[in-house]
Design a protein around this motif. Structure first.
Motif, mmCIF file in Angstrom:
data_model
loop_
_atom_site.group_PDB
_atom_site.id
_atom_site.type_symbol
_atom_site.label_atom_id
_atom_site.label_comp_id
_atom_site.label_asym_id
_atom_site.label_seq_id
_atom_site.Cartn_x
_atom_site.Cartn_y
_atom_site.Cartn_z
ATOM 1 N N LYS A 83 -2.068 24.784 20.787
ATOM 2 C CA LYS A 83 -2.854 23.602 20.425
ATOM 3 C C LYS A 83 -2.254 22.325 21.016
ATOM 4 O O LYS A 83 -2.984 21.383 21.346
ATOM 5 C CB LYS A 83 -2.978 23.520 18.903
ATOM 6 C CG LYS A 83 -3.945 24.565 18.344
ATOM 7 C CD LYS A 83 -4.191 24.416 16.863
ATOM 8 C CE LYS A 83 -3.019 24.906 16.043
ATOM 9 N NZ LYS A 83 -3.362 24.953 14.596
ATOM 10 N N GLU A 112 -12.790 14.653 17.786
ATOM 11 C CA GLU A 112 -13.537 15.657 17.005
ATOM 12 C C GLU A 112 -13.783 16.911 17.833
ATOM 13 O O GLU A 112 -13.680 18.031 17.347
ATOM 14 C CB GLU A 112 -14.860 15.044 16.544
ATOM 15 C CG GLU A 112 -15.685 15.956 15.655
ATOM 16 C CD GLU A 112 -16.967 15.288 15.195
ATOM 17 O OE1 GLU A 112 -17.851 16.012 14.684
ATOM 18 O OE2 GLU A 112 -17.097 14.059 15.342
ATOM 19 N N ALA A 115 -10.653 18.907 18.141
ATOM 20 C CA ALA A 115 -10.401 19.622 16.886
ATOM 21 C C ALA A 115 -11.198 20.923 16.848
ATOM 22 O O ALA A 115 -10.716 21.948 16.349
ATOM 23 C CB ALA A 115 -10.759 18.737 15.695
ATOM 24 N N GLY A 116 -12.420 20.891 17.393
ATOM 25 C CA GLY A 116 -13.207 22.122 17.487
ATOM 26 C C GLY A 116 -12.570 23.132 18.421
ATOM 27 O O GLY A 116 -12.582 24.343 18.153
ATOM 28 N N ALA A 118 -9.371 23.365 18.918
ATOM 29 C CA ALA A 118 -8.199 23.871 18.193
ATOM 30 C C ALA A 118 -8.589 25.018 17.257
ATOM 31 O O ALA A 118 -7.830 25.986 17.089
ATOM 32 C CB ALA A 118 -7.531 22.742 17.414
ATOM 33 N N LYS A 119 -9.779 24.941 16.653
ATOM 34 C CA LYS A 119 -10.245 26.021 15.780
ATOM 35 C C LYS A 119 -10.469 27.309 16.570
ATOM 36 O O LYS A 119 -10.185 28.402 16.084
ATOM 37 C CB LYS A 119 -11.534 25.598 15.077
ATOM 38 C CG LYS A 119 -11.348 24.510 14.030
ATOM 39 C CD LYS A 119 -12.682 24.152 13.378
ATOM 40 C CE LYS A 119 -12.494 23.053 12.340
ATOM 41 N NZ LYS A 119 -13.794 22.662 11.723
ATOM 42 N N LEU A 120 -10.951 27.174 17.801
ATOM 43 C CA LEU A 120 -11.130 28.352 18.654
ATOM 44 C C LEU A 120 -9.785 28.968 19.018
ATOM 45 O O LEU A 120 -9.640 30.195 19.067
ATOM 46 C CB LEU A 120 -11.898 27.975 19.914
ATOM 47 C CG LEU A 120 -13.352 27.522 19.722
ATOM 48 C CD1 LEU A 120 -13.948 27.080 21.057
ATOM 49 C CD2 LEU A 120 -14.189 28.629 19.116
ATOM 50 N N ASP A 122 -7.065 28.795 17.169
ATOM 51 C CA ASP A 122 -6.611 29.470 15.950
ATOM 52 C C ASP A 122 -7.310 30.824 15.789
ATOM 53 O O ASP A 122 -6.686 31.807 15.372
ATOM 54 C CB ASP A 122 -6.879 28.598 14.721
ATOM 55 C CG ASP A 122 -5.833 27.501 14.528
ATOM 56 O OD1 ASP A 122 -4.678 27.704 14.955
ATOM 57 O OD2 ASP A 122 -6.179 26.450 13.958
ATOM 58 N N ALA A 123 -8.593 30.854 16.096
ATOM 59 C CA ALA A 123 -9.342 32.105 15.979
ATOM 60 C C ALA A 123 -8.785 33.162 16.926
ATOM 61 O O ALA A 123 -8.721 34.349 16.579
ATOM 62 C CB ALA A 123 -10.819 31.864 16.268
ATOM 63 N N THR A 174 -16.670 31.711 23.998
ATOM 64 C CA THR A 174 -16.575 30.543 23.123
ATOM 65 C C THR A 174 -17.921 29.872 22.897
ATOM 66 O O THR A 174 -18.024 28.949 22.105
ATOM 67 C CB THR A 174 -15.617 29.491 23.723
ATOM 68 O OG1 THR A 174 -16.123 29.065 24.992
ATOM 69 C CG2 THR A 174 -14.218 30.065 23.890
ATOM 70 N N SER A 214 -15.649 32.022 18.522
ATOM 71 C CA SER A 214 -16.424 31.171 17.620
ATOM 72 C C SER A 214 -16.537 31.764 16.221
ATOM 73 O O SER A 214 -16.685 31.030 15.248
ATOM 74 C CB SER A 214 -17.822 30.927 18.190
ATOM 75 O OG SER A 214 -18.495 32.153 18.405
ATOM 76 N N ASP A 215 -16.458 33.092 16.120
ATOM 77 C CA ASP A 215 -16.530 33.710 14.796
ATOM 78 C C ASP A 215 -15.390 34.691 14.517
ATOM 79 O O ASP A 215 -15.423 35.432 13.542
ATOM 80 C CB ASP A 215 -17.877 34.399 14.582
ATOM 81 C CG ASP A 215 -18.173 35.461 15.629
ATOM 82 O OD1 ASP A 215 -17.275 35.775 16.426
ATOM 83 O OD2 ASP A 215 -19.296 35.977 15.649
#
Length: 296
Positions: A83, A112, A115-116, A118-120, A122-123, A174, A214-215
Protein backbone atom coordinates in the motif's frame (compact mmCIF):
# COMPACT_ATOMS: atom_id res chain seq x y z
CA UNK A 1 12.59 -19.60 -8.56
CA UNK A 2 13.97 -16.26 -9.72
CA UNK A 3 11.94 -13.89 -11.82
CA UNK A 4 12.84 -14.18 -15.48
CA UNK A 5 11.55 -14.35 -19.01
CA UNK A 6 10.47 -16.96 -21.50
CA UNK A 7 12.04 -17.33 -24.91
CA UNK A 8 9.43 -16.17 -27.41
CA UNK A 9 8.96 -16.38 -31.13
CA UNK A 10 9.21 -12.65 -31.76
CA UNK A 11 9.17 -10.26 -34.68
CA UNK A 12 11.24 -7.10 -34.54
CA UNK A 13 9.36 -3.78 -34.26
CA UNK A 14 9.31 -1.15 -36.97
CA UNK A 15 12.67 0.37 -37.86
CA UNK A 16 13.88 3.32 -39.89
CA UNK A 17 14.39 1.08 -42.93
CA UNK A 18 10.74 0.07 -43.01
CA UNK A 19 10.69 -3.26 -41.19
CA UNK A 20 7.31 -3.80 -39.51
CA UNK A 21 5.93 -6.19 -36.95
CA UNK A 22 3.58 -8.72 -38.48
CA UNK A 23 -0.11 -8.30 -37.71
CA UNK A 24 -1.00 -10.40 -34.69
CA UNK A 25 -3.94 -11.46 -32.56
CA UNK A 26 -4.08 -10.43 -28.91
CA UNK A 27 -6.65 -11.68 -26.38
CA UNK A 28 -8.28 -8.26 -26.04
CA UNK A 29 -8.60 -7.67 -29.77
CA UNK A 30 -9.83 -11.24 -30.37
CA UNK A 31 -12.43 -10.70 -27.66
CA UNK A 32 -13.41 -7.37 -29.27
CA UNK A 33 -14.04 -9.06 -32.62
CA UNK A 34 -16.09 -11.82 -31.01
CA UNK A 35 -18.15 -9.21 -29.16
CA UNK A 36 -18.58 -6.81 -32.08
CA UNK A 37 -16.56 -6.64 -35.34
CA UNK A 38 -17.19 -2.90 -35.57
CA UNK A 39 -15.73 -2.39 -32.09
CA UNK A 40 -12.63 -4.28 -33.27
CA UNK A 41 -12.40 -1.94 -36.27
CA UNK A 42 -12.75 1.19 -34.12
CA UNK A 43 -10.01 0.02 -31.76
CA UNK A 44 -7.57 -1.86 -33.99
CA UNK A 45 -8.02 -0.28 -37.42
CA UNK A 46 -9.28 3.28 -36.85
CA UNK A 47 -7.53 3.38 -33.47
CA UNK A 48 -10.06 5.83 -32.13
CA UNK A 49 -9.17 7.32 -28.76
CA UNK A 50 -11.12 6.20 -25.71
CA UNK A 51 -11.23 8.08 -22.45
CA UNK A 52 -10.24 5.64 -19.68
CA UNK A 53 -12.37 5.20 -16.61
CA UNK A 54 -11.15 5.58 -13.05
CA UNK A 55 -11.64 1.82 -12.64
CA UNK A 56 -9.39 1.05 -15.63
CA UNK A 57 -6.63 3.34 -14.41
CA UNK A 58 -6.96 1.91 -10.90
CA UNK A 59 -6.52 -1.55 -12.38
CA UNK A 60 -3.32 -0.42 -14.09
CA UNK A 61 -2.08 1.00 -10.79
CA UNK A 62 -2.82 -2.16 -8.80
CA UNK A 63 -1.25 -4.41 -11.44
CA UNK A 64 1.90 -2.28 -11.35
CA UNK A 65 2.08 -2.40 -7.55
CA UNK A 66 1.66 -6.19 -7.47
CA UNK A 67 4.41 -6.55 -10.07
CA UNK A 68 6.73 -4.42 -7.92
CA UNK A 69 5.74 -6.33 -4.81
CA UNK A 70 7.31 -9.47 -6.23
CA UNK A 71 10.51 -7.52 -6.80
CA UNK A 72 10.93 -7.43 -3.01
CA UNK A 73 12.62 -10.27 -1.11
CA UNK A 74 10.48 -12.85 0.65
CA UNK A 75 9.46 -11.63 4.06
CA UNK A 76 9.11 -8.04 2.86
CA UNK A 77 6.05 -8.60 0.68
CA UNK A 78 3.62 -7.24 3.23
CA UNK A 79 0.27 -5.42 2.89
CA UNK A 80 1.66 -2.16 4.25
CA UNK A 81 4.67 -2.26 1.92
CA UNK A 82 2.36 -2.81 -1.03
CA UNK A 83 0.00 0.00 0.00
CA UNK A 84 2.96 2.32 0.54
CA UNK A 85 3.80 1.78 -3.13
CA UNK A 86 0.46 3.10 -4.34
CA UNK A 87 1.15 6.84 -4.19
CA UNK A 88 4.66 6.79 -5.71
CA UNK A 89 3.53 4.37 -8.41
CA UNK A 90 0.59 6.63 -9.22
CA UNK A 91 2.97 9.59 -9.40
CA UNK A 92 5.02 7.72 -12.02
CA UNK A 93 2.00 6.57 -14.02
CA UNK A 94 0.41 10.01 -14.03
CA UNK A 95 3.68 11.51 -15.24
CA UNK A 96 3.77 9.02 -18.12
CA UNK A 97 0.08 9.61 -18.90
CA UNK A 98 -0.76 13.10 -17.59
CA UNK A 99 -4.21 12.97 -19.20
CA UNK A 100 -5.20 10.42 -16.54
CA UNK A 101 -5.08 13.16 -13.89
CA UNK A 102 -7.99 14.86 -15.67
CA UNK A 103 -10.26 12.10 -14.35
CA UNK A 104 -10.10 13.65 -10.87
CA UNK A 105 -11.66 16.89 -9.68
CA UNK A 106 -9.17 17.54 -6.88
CA UNK A 107 -6.71 15.95 -4.45
CA UNK A 108 -9.55 14.67 -2.28
CA UNK A 109 -10.92 12.70 -5.22
CA UNK A 110 -7.46 11.22 -5.83
CA UNK A 111 -7.18 10.28 -2.16
CA UNK A 112 -10.55 8.53 -2.20
CA UNK A 113 -9.58 6.70 -5.39
CA UNK A 114 -6.25 5.58 -3.88
CA UNK A 115 -8.13 4.31 -0.82
CA UNK A 116 -10.17 2.12 -3.17
CA UNK A 117 -6.95 0.79 -4.69
CA UNK A 118 -5.68 0.01 -1.17
CA UNK A 119 -8.78 -2.15 -0.58
CA UNK A 120 -7.95 -4.14 -3.71
CA UNK A 121 -4.40 -4.66 -2.45
CA UNK A 122 -5.77 -5.87 0.89
CA UNK A 123 -8.07 -8.25 -0.96
CA UNK A 124 -5.07 -9.70 -2.80
CA UNK A 125 -3.37 -10.55 0.48
CA UNK A 126 -6.57 -12.25 1.58
CA UNK A 127 -6.27 -14.62 -1.36
CA UNK A 128 -2.61 -15.68 -1.06
CA UNK A 129 0.65 -15.03 0.75
CA UNK A 130 3.17 -13.68 -1.77
CA UNK A 131 6.02 -14.60 0.58
CA UNK A 132 5.39 -18.27 -0.16
CA UNK A 133 6.18 -18.12 -3.88
CA UNK A 134 8.60 -16.64 -6.38
CA UNK A 135 7.02 -16.15 -9.82
CA UNK A 136 9.15 -16.89 -12.82
CA UNK A 137 7.85 -13.69 -14.39
CA UNK A 138 5.38 -10.83 -13.95
CA UNK A 139 3.82 -8.77 -16.77
CA UNK A 140 5.42 -11.17 -19.23
CA UNK A 141 5.23 -10.53 -22.97
CA UNK A 142 4.60 -13.79 -24.83
CA UNK A 143 4.37 -14.35 -28.55
CA UNK A 144 4.27 -17.34 -30.84
CA UNK A 145 3.24 -18.29 -34.36
CA UNK A 146 0.84 -21.17 -34.94
CA UNK A 147 1.42 -23.66 -37.75
CA UNK A 148 -1.38 -21.89 -39.67
CA UNK A 149 0.65 -18.67 -39.65
CA UNK A 150 -1.43 -16.83 -37.05
CA UNK A 151 0.76 -14.80 -34.67
CA UNK A 152 -0.53 -14.72 -31.09
CA UNK A 153 0.70 -11.98 -28.78
CA UNK A 154 -0.13 -10.90 -25.25
CA UNK A 155 0.94 -10.12 -21.69
CA UNK A 156 0.63 -12.54 -18.78
CA UNK A 157 0.10 -10.94 -15.37
CA UNK A 158 2.08 -13.64 -13.60
CA UNK A 159 3.69 -16.96 -14.45
CA UNK A 160 4.39 -19.46 -11.66
CA UNK A 161 6.50 -22.55 -12.37
CA UNK A 162 6.74 -25.31 -9.78
CA UNK A 163 10.07 -27.09 -9.09
CA UNK A 164 8.54 -30.10 -10.86
CA UNK A 165 7.83 -27.99 -13.96
CA UNK A 166 4.06 -27.46 -13.74
CA UNK A 167 2.95 -24.08 -15.05
CA UNK A 168 0.34 -21.83 -13.47
CA UNK A 169 -0.96 -18.72 -15.22
CA UNK A 170 -2.31 -16.06 -12.85
CA UNK A 171 -4.43 -13.07 -13.84
CA UNK A 172 -5.65 -10.29 -11.54
CA UNK A 173 -9.11 -8.84 -12.17
CA UNK A 174 -9.99 -5.47 -10.68
CA UNK A 175 -12.78 -4.25 -12.95
CA UNK A 176 -16.49 -4.20 -12.35
CA UNK A 177 -17.91 -5.78 -15.52
CA UNK A 178 -21.10 -7.87 -15.16
CA UNK A 179 -19.89 -11.10 -13.59
CA UNK A 180 -21.17 -13.67 -16.10
CA UNK A 181 -19.89 -11.65 -19.07
CA UNK A 182 -16.67 -10.75 -17.30
CA UNK A 183 -15.89 -14.36 -16.41
CA UNK A 184 -16.50 -15.56 -19.98
CA UNK A 185 -14.13 -12.90 -21.35
CA UNK A 186 -11.57 -13.64 -18.64
CA UNK A 187 -11.57 -17.38 -19.36
CA UNK A 188 -11.21 -16.68 -23.09
CA UNK A 189 -8.14 -14.60 -22.24
CA UNK A 190 -6.69 -17.32 -20.02
CA UNK A 191 -7.15 -20.03 -22.64
CA UNK A 192 -5.42 -17.72 -25.14
CA UNK A 193 -2.40 -17.53 -22.82
CA UNK A 194 -2.56 -21.28 -22.24
CA UNK A 195 -2.31 -21.93 -25.99
CA UNK A 196 0.65 -19.55 -26.37
CA UNK A 197 2.56 -21.06 -23.43
CA UNK A 198 1.77 -24.61 -24.56
CA UNK A 199 3.18 -23.88 -28.03
CA UNK A 200 6.22 -22.09 -26.59
CA UNK A 201 7.07 -24.65 -23.92
CA UNK A 202 5.45 -27.87 -25.09
CA UNK A 203 3.66 -28.12 -21.74
CA UNK A 204 -0.04 -27.57 -21.10
CA UNK A 205 -0.41 -25.20 -18.12
CA UNK A 206 -1.49 -27.11 -15.03
CA UNK A 207 -3.71 -24.30 -13.80
CA UNK A 208 -5.29 -21.07 -14.98
CA UNK A 209 -6.05 -18.90 -11.96
CA UNK A 210 -8.21 -15.77 -11.91
CA UNK A 211 -7.99 -13.59 -8.82
CA UNK A 212 -10.97 -11.26 -8.41
CA UNK A 213 -9.71 -8.51 -6.15
CA UNK A 214 -12.98 -6.57 -6.14
CA UNK A 215 -14.72 -9.32 -4.18
CA UNK A 216 -11.81 -11.36 -2.81
CA UNK A 217 -12.56 -14.54 -4.76
CA UNK A 218 -10.42 -16.82 -6.90
CA UNK A 219 -11.33 -19.14 -9.75
CA UNK A 220 -8.99 -21.95 -10.83
CA UNK A 221 -9.33 -23.98 -14.00
CA UNK A 222 -7.33 -26.91 -15.40
CA UNK A 223 -7.25 -27.11 -19.22
CA UNK A 224 -6.30 -30.22 -21.19
CA UNK A 225 -4.60 -30.63 -24.53
CA UNK A 226 -7.69 -31.52 -26.64
CA UNK A 227 -9.42 -28.43 -25.27
CA UNK A 228 -6.48 -26.22 -26.24
CA UNK A 229 -6.40 -27.77 -29.73
CA UNK A 230 -10.06 -26.82 -30.15
CA UNK A 231 -9.43 -23.33 -28.79
CA UNK A 232 -6.48 -22.90 -31.14
CA UNK A 233 -8.84 -23.63 -34.04
CA UNK A 234 -11.24 -21.03 -32.65
CA UNK A 235 -8.47 -18.41 -32.66
CA UNK A 236 -7.52 -19.34 -36.22
CA UNK A 237 -11.16 -18.95 -37.29
CA UNK A 238 -11.37 -15.53 -35.60
CA UNK A 239 -8.20 -14.37 -37.35
CA UNK A 240 -9.47 -15.65 -40.71
CA UNK A 241 -12.70 -13.69 -40.20
CA UNK A 242 -10.73 -10.56 -39.21
CA UNK A 243 -8.59 -10.78 -42.36
CA UNK A 244 -11.71 -11.22 -44.52
CA UNK A 245 -13.32 -8.16 -42.93
CA UNK A 246 -10.03 -6.29 -43.27
CA UNK A 247 -9.93 -6.87 -47.02
CA UNK A 248 -13.50 -5.66 -47.56
CA UNK A 249 -13.91 -3.15 -44.74
CA UNK A 250 -17.10 -4.98 -43.74
CA UNK A 251 -16.92 -4.80 -39.94
CA UNK A 252 -20.54 -5.07 -38.86
CA UNK A 253 -21.94 -4.01 -35.50
CA UNK A 254 -23.25 -6.67 -33.16
CA UNK A 255 -25.55 -4.97 -30.64
CA UNK A 256 -25.72 -6.39 -27.12
CA UNK A 257 -26.03 -5.15 -23.56
CA UNK A 258 -22.29 -4.52 -23.66
CA UNK A 259 -23.09 -1.53 -25.88
CA UNK A 260 -23.88 0.33 -22.66
CA UNK A 261 -20.12 0.46 -21.95
CA UNK A 262 -19.00 1.33 -25.50
CA UNK A 263 -17.24 4.65 -26.10
CA UNK A 264 -18.23 4.75 -29.78
CA UNK A 265 -22.03 4.69 -29.83
CA UNK A 266 -22.12 8.05 -31.66
CA UNK A 267 -20.34 6.42 -34.64
CA UNK A 268 -22.29 3.15 -34.60
CA UNK A 269 -25.07 2.52 -37.18
CA UNK A 270 -27.00 0.60 -34.51
CA UNK A 271 -27.37 3.92 -32.67
CA UNK A 272 -27.93 6.11 -35.72
CA UNK A 273 -24.27 6.98 -36.21
CA UNK A 274 -21.93 6.78 -39.19
CA UNK A 275 -18.44 5.24 -38.91
CA UNK A 276 -15.51 7.18 -40.35
CA UNK A 277 -14.34 6.28 -43.83
CA UNK A 278 -12.55 2.94 -43.77
CA UNK A 279 -8.78 3.65 -43.80
CA UNK A 280 -7.76 0.19 -45.01
CA UNK A 281 -6.00 -2.63 -43.19
CA UNK A 282 -3.49 -1.11 -40.75
CA UNK A 283 0.26 -1.43 -40.80
CA UNK A 284 2.33 -2.34 -39.06
CA UNK A 285 0.25 -4.10 -36.43
CA UNK A 286 -3.40 -4.14 -35.33
CA UNK A 287 -2.91 -6.67 -32.53
CA UNK A 288 -1.11 -4.79 -29.77
CA UNK A 289 -2.77 -4.34 -26.38
CA UNK A 290 -2.61 -1.18 -24.29
CA UNK A 291 -1.75 -1.07 -20.59
CA UNK A 292 -5.45 -0.46 -19.93
CA UNK A 293 -6.33 -3.64 -21.86
CA UNK A 294 -3.93 -5.60 -19.70
CA UNK A 295 -5.19 -4.13 -16.44
CA UNK A 296 -8.87 -5.11 -16.69
Amino acid sequence: MAEGTINTVSVEPATSVGTVRRPALSPSRASDFKQCPLLYRFRAVDRLPEKPTKAQVRGTLVHSVLERLFGLPRGERLPERAKDMLEPTWAELSQECPEWTELFEDDDAVGEWLAGAAKLVDAYFGLEDPNRLDPEACELHVETELSSGVVLRGYVDRLDVAPTGEIRVVDYKTGAAPREIGEAKAMFQMKFYAVVLWRLRGEVPRQLKLMYLSDGQALAYTPDEPELVRFERTLEAIWKAILKAGRTGDFRPSPSRLCNWCSHQALCPSFGGTPPEYPGWPEPDPGEESVLDRAD
